[in-house]
Structures are given as structure tokens and as C-alpha cells.
Design a protein around this motif. Structure first.
Motif, short mmCIF file in Angstrom:
data_model
loop_
_atom_site.label_atom_id
_atom_site.label_comp_id
_atom_site.label_asym_id
_atom_site.label_seq_id
_atom_site.Cartn_x
_atom_site.Cartn_y
_atom_site.Cartn_z
N GLY A 80 0.76 -1.22 -0.08
CA GLY A 80 -0.10 -0.08 0.09
C GLY A 80 0.83 1.25 -0.05
N SER A 81 0.53 2.33 0.87
CA SER A 81 0.96 3.65 0.64
C SER A 81 1.84 4.10 2.00
N ARG A 82 2.22 2.92 2.72
CA ARG A 82 2.70 2.99 4.06
C ARG A 82 4.51 2.91 3.58
N ARG A 83 5.10 3.80 4.28
CA ARG A 83 6.56 3.87 4.39
C ARG A 83 6.89 4.45 5.77
N GLU A 84 7.83 3.65 6.18
CA GLU A 84 8.40 4.02 7.67
C GLU A 84 9.71 3.77 7.66
N TRP A 85 10.48 5.01 8.48
CA TRP A 85 11.78 4.95 8.81
C TRP A 85 11.84 4.81 10.51
N LEU A 86 12.84 4.09 10.84
CA LEU A 86 13.22 4.19 12.08
C LEU A 86 14.74 4.40 12.45
N VAL A 87 14.92 5.64 13.26
CA VAL A 87 16.31 6.08 13.28
C VAL A 87 16.44 5.86 14.91
N ARG A 88 17.49 5.02 15.42
CA ARG A 88 17.94 4.73 16.73
C ARG A 88 19.43 4.99 17.09
N ARG A 89 19.43 5.25 18.10
CA ARG A 89 21.01 5.32 18.70
C ARG A 89 21.77 3.94 18.40
N ASN A 90 22.93 4.34 18.33
CA ASN A 90 23.99 3.23 18.14
C ASN A 90 24.48 2.84 19.17
N CYS A 91 23.97 1.88 20.20
CA CYS A 91 24.46 1.61 21.40
C CYS A 91 25.26 0.26 21.30
N SER A 92 26.42 0.33 21.79
CA SER A 92 27.42 -0.86 21.76
C SER A 92 26.88 -1.89 22.89
N LEU A 93 26.07 -1.68 23.92
CA LEU A 93 25.97 -2.72 24.94
C LEU A 93 24.49 -2.86 24.90
N SER A 94 23.96 -4.29 24.94
CA SER A 94 22.55 -4.52 25.18
C SER A 94 22.36 -4.02 26.49
N PRO A 95 21.02 -4.25 27.03
CA PRO A 95 20.72 -4.08 28.48
C PRO A 95 21.36 -5.08 29.38
N ARG A 96 21.39 -6.37 28.82
CA ARG A 96 21.89 -7.32 29.87
C ARG A 96 23.63 -7.20 29.87
N GLN A 97 24.36 -6.79 28.83
CA GLN A 97 25.62 -6.76 28.92
C GLN A 97 26.03 -5.19 29.81
N THR A 98 24.95 -4.28 29.81
CA THR A 98 25.16 -3.10 30.48
C THR A 98 25.17 -3.42 32.21
N MET A 99 24.26 -4.07 32.05
CA MET A 99 24.16 -4.81 33.80
C MET A 99 25.30 -5.45 34.20
N PHE A 100 25.71 -6.51 33.36
CA PHE A 100 26.98 -7.26 33.81
C PHE A 100 28.36 -6.29 33.87
N ALA A 101 28.42 -5.39 33.22
CA ALA A 101 29.48 -4.37 33.12
C ALA A 101 29.36 -3.55 34.42
N TRP A 102 28.06 -3.15 34.83
CA TRP A 102 27.86 -2.39 35.79
C TRP A 102 28.05 -3.10 37.20
N LEU A 103 27.74 -4.47 37.21
CA LEU A 103 28.04 -5.25 38.20
C LEU A 103 29.49 -5.52 38.54
N ALA A 104 30.30 -5.74 37.36
CA ALA A 104 31.66 -5.95 37.77
C ALA A 104 32.56 -4.81 37.93
N LEU A 105 32.20 -3.66 37.53
CA LEU A 105 32.89 -2.33 38.16
C LEU A 105 32.51 -2.19 39.52
N LEU A 106 31.23 -2.26 40.11
CA LEU A 106 30.67 -2.50 41.38
C LEU A 106 31.54 -3.37 42.02
N ALA A 107 31.66 -4.55 41.94
CA ALA A 107 32.39 -5.51 42.52
C ALA A 107 33.79 -5.49 42.52
#
Length: 153
Positions: free
Chosen positions: A9-36
Motif C-alpha cells: 500500500g502507501s505506507r513508508r516507515e523510517w526508524l532511527v535509533r541510537r547506536n548503542c554498543s551494549l545490550s541491556p544485559r551486557q550493561t548490567m553485567f558491566a555495571w556489576l563487574a565495576l561495582l564488585a
């Protein structure tokens, strides 16, 4: 990063996201490692009699936690632009806030970035929406050209 879907049909969509290097799970593990690590260093020196190192370690942990919270709040930010049924819809997510804007393409002016760090501005009847702030300069200009081309068809 831009993803483009051209459905039926006549639908066109663009999605612009941030380029994040860490997933939420990786972010949590990195945070826990730094705190420990910080807590281990602080406790080691506290047991050796230098308790003030533990105080600085706690201050460091608070600062690291604040930085990770700020990063996590905006890791999922995006701009979604949808052209459908003769209307342009813009959805912007910033942190926990979502903003929807509906623009009439007949009155729409697309202002390409004038300077290197400028976003794309969509202006229609006194409403201004800025999009594409995370894209590098050339892809941002390409998105502006693509939007113009789509809206003039």
C-alpha cells in the motif's frame, strides 16, 4: 542507524535509533563487574587500615551507578517517521517520554542540516520536529533527501 520498511500500500516507515554498543544485559553485567571490583579494592584497603579508600570507593560506585542509569535511560531512544494515507506521523522516544506529532505533507518543509551537528527539521504550520540527531552527517542528509523524495511523489 536507519531501518526502512516499505510495506504494501502507501505506507513508508523510517526508524532511527541510537547506536548503542551494549545490550541491556551486557550493561548490567558491566555495571556489576565495576561495582564488585571497586568494592573489593575498597574492602582490601579498609582491612589494611586505610578505611578512607573504602569511602572513595563508595563515592566512585555512586558515580558509576549514576552514569549507567543515565546511559540506560536513553539507550532505547528512537525517532520513527511514518508516511501513510497522505499524512506524516513522527514518534520520538526520549527516556521515558514518548512524543507523537502528526504533520500535513502539503504544508511540510524539510530543512536539511545546515551545519555538521544540526538535526533534520520538519516544519509544518508552526510545528517544528527535530529528527535524526544520532545519525552521522551524510546519512542524516540522505534521510532528508529521501523524505523529500517520498513526500513529493
Amino acid at each position: 542507524m536507519k531501518r526502512d520498511w516499505q510495506g504494501g500500500g502507501s505506507r513508508r516507515e523510517w526508524l532511527v535509533r541510537r547506536n548503542c554498543s551494549l545490550s541491556p544485559r551486557q550493561t548490567m553485567f558491566a555495571w556489576l563487574a565495576l561495582l564488585a571490583l571497586s568494592l573489593a579494592v575498597g574492602m582490601f584497603f579498609a582491612l589494611q587500615g586505610a578505611w578512607y579508600v573504602l569511602v572513595f570507593s563508595l563515592i566512585e560506585m555512586a558515580a558509576v551507578t549514576a552514569a549507567f542509569v543515565a546511559y540506560s535511560r536513553h539507550a532505547t531512544d528512537f525517532d520513527r517517521i511514518v508516511h501513510e494515507n497522505g499524512m506524516l506521523f513522527v514518534e520520538k522516544m526520549r527516556g521515558n517520554r514518548v512524543e507523537f506529532t502528526q504533520l500535513d505533507p502539503c504544508w511540510l518543509r524539510i530543512e536539511a542540516p545546515a551545519r555538521r551537528r544540526d538535526p533534520i527539521r520538519l516544519v509544518a504550520r508552526g510545528i517544528t520536529v527535530e529528527i535524526g540527531t544520532w545519525l552521522p552527517e551524510e546519512p542524516r542528509r540522505a534521510l532528508a533527501r529521501e523524505l523529500r523524495k517520498e513526500l513529493t511523489q
